[in-house]
Design an enzyme around this catalytic site. Sequence first.
Site, PDB file in Angstrom:
ATOM      1  N   ASP A  28     106.945  49.312   6.728  1.00 52.97           N
ATOM      2  CA  ASP A  28     107.521  49.844   7.771  1.00 52.97           C
ATOM      3  C   ASP A  28     108.089  48.699   8.510  1.00 52.97           C
ATOM      4  O   ASP A  28     108.807  48.584   9.778  1.00 52.97           O
ATOM      5  CB  ASP A  28     106.632  50.770   8.695  1.00 52.97           C
ATOM      6  CG  ASP A  28     107.206  51.469   9.782  1.00 52.97           C
ATOM      7  OD1 ASP A  28     108.521  52.158   9.438  1.00 52.97           O
ATOM      8  OD2 ASP A  28     106.610  51.789  10.672  1.00 52.97           O
ATOM      9  N   GLN A  43     101.823  55.238  12.019  1.00 53.55           N
ATOM     10  CA  GLN A  43     102.749  55.984  12.920  1.00 53.55           C
ATOM     11  C   GLN A  43     102.611  55.551  14.345  1.00 53.55           C
ATOM     12  O   GLN A  43     101.576  55.614  14.878  1.00 53.55           O
ATOM     13  CB  GLN A  43     102.345  57.639  12.929  1.00 53.55           C
ATOM     14  CG  GLN A  43     103.455  58.223  13.564  1.00 53.55           C
ATOM     15  CD  GLN A  43     104.861  58.085  13.126  1.00 53.55           C
ATOM     16  OE1 GLN A  43     105.265  57.950  11.955  1.00 53.55           O
ATOM     17  NE2 GLN A  43     105.776  58.166  14.191  1.00 53.55           N
ATOM     18  N   LYS A 101     108.541  62.246   6.948  1.00 54.26           N
ATOM     19  CA  LYS A 101     108.566  61.060   6.092  1.00 54.26           C
ATOM     20  C   LYS A 101     107.732  61.389   4.923  1.00 54.26           C
ATOM     21  O   LYS A 101     107.942  61.051   3.673  1.00 54.26           O
ATOM     22  CB  LYS A 101     107.760  59.976   6.993  1.00 54.26           C
ATOM     23  CG  LYS A 101     108.477  59.626   8.016  1.00 54.26           C
ATOM     24  CD  LYS A 101     107.976  58.437   8.910  1.00 54.26           C
ATOM     25  CE  LYS A 101     108.635  58.077   9.937  1.00 54.26           C
ATOM     26  NZ  LYS A 101     107.783  57.131  10.669  1.00 54.26           N
TER      27      LYS A 101
END
Length: 281
Positions: A124, A101, A57
């Site tokens: 996200d 994450q 990413k």
Amino acid sequence: MTSNKAKLMDGTALAARLLADAKTKVDNIHQSTGVTPTLATVLVGDDPASATYVRMKRKRCEDAGMKSLLLELPQGTGTEELVGEIEKLAADESVHGILVQHPVPAPIDKRTAFEAIPVEKDVDGVTSGTLGRVILGMPGFAACTPKGIMRLLDEYNVELDGSHAVVIGRSPILGRPMASMLINRHATVTLCHSRTRSLPSLVRHADVVIAAVGKPRFVKGGWIKVGATVIDAGYNPGNIGDVDFEGAIEPCSLITPVPGGVGPMTIATLIGQTADAAVQQ
Ligand code: NAP
């Protein structure tokens, strides 16, 4: 008869186009305001798979001309400590998007940590505020994987209005927002999970199948209706999807390969949403 190759939905090619668009947006922001869109990623613990995803990413972020900050916290970090770090990033005006994450290791309460991300920086798409907006069809960010899947379905002109979609998996970042997005596009949605009875017979009626289970080759080719569109969101060790690809490609009309289908679309959506967050902020 359609050749098997013509049935593939190329997520890699579409994601490359979306990343190029994001780069143009990032360059424009930089030229007009001097601001560099910035994504802060928080990585807790030492899970090698998570570290690989984060690297991927960050690389895409930098390719798009954005700044990528990485905050690494040790295994054993508590919820309060993580929330404190997220709150600092939330207050930092130079940070436009925050990504925690996941999976986050024990003893962290994942939901409490996610909720510390302000909705305007939730690129996200993990907070309850973001999910609520998705369910209501309001504008804003969304969980990246289902949003990327919707973009892919549109790219291939898959008819959703009036179709029957079967979504397998009900996680807050994938199955649930996926079902909502499909409902908002007038599909009739059956949302399946581990307690669902007669799953194969439900899938047999689906015009669109979304597999988000986390079990290698779980969805069998024999379950797929002739002409269905099959989206495989699964990403299991060894680059194996949740669908038995060899079995499904014959009856289906379109299918996403693993790798090269949904995965690249997820990252491209994250980068695009971070660029948008910088524009909005
Ligand atoms: P998750 O949180 O583990 O959810 C899995 C879902 O599958 C749950 O809702 C579970 O039901 C359901 N399930 C498990 N066994 C089942 C069964 N036998 N029959 C029907 N449903 C069953 O996983 P996730 O985060 O949503 O991820 C799903 C998959 O997508 C994984 O392979 C993951 O690696 C992949 N993924 C890929 C990307 C990408 O960018 N490509 C991004 C995110 C995730 P219950 O709710 O009843 O437990």
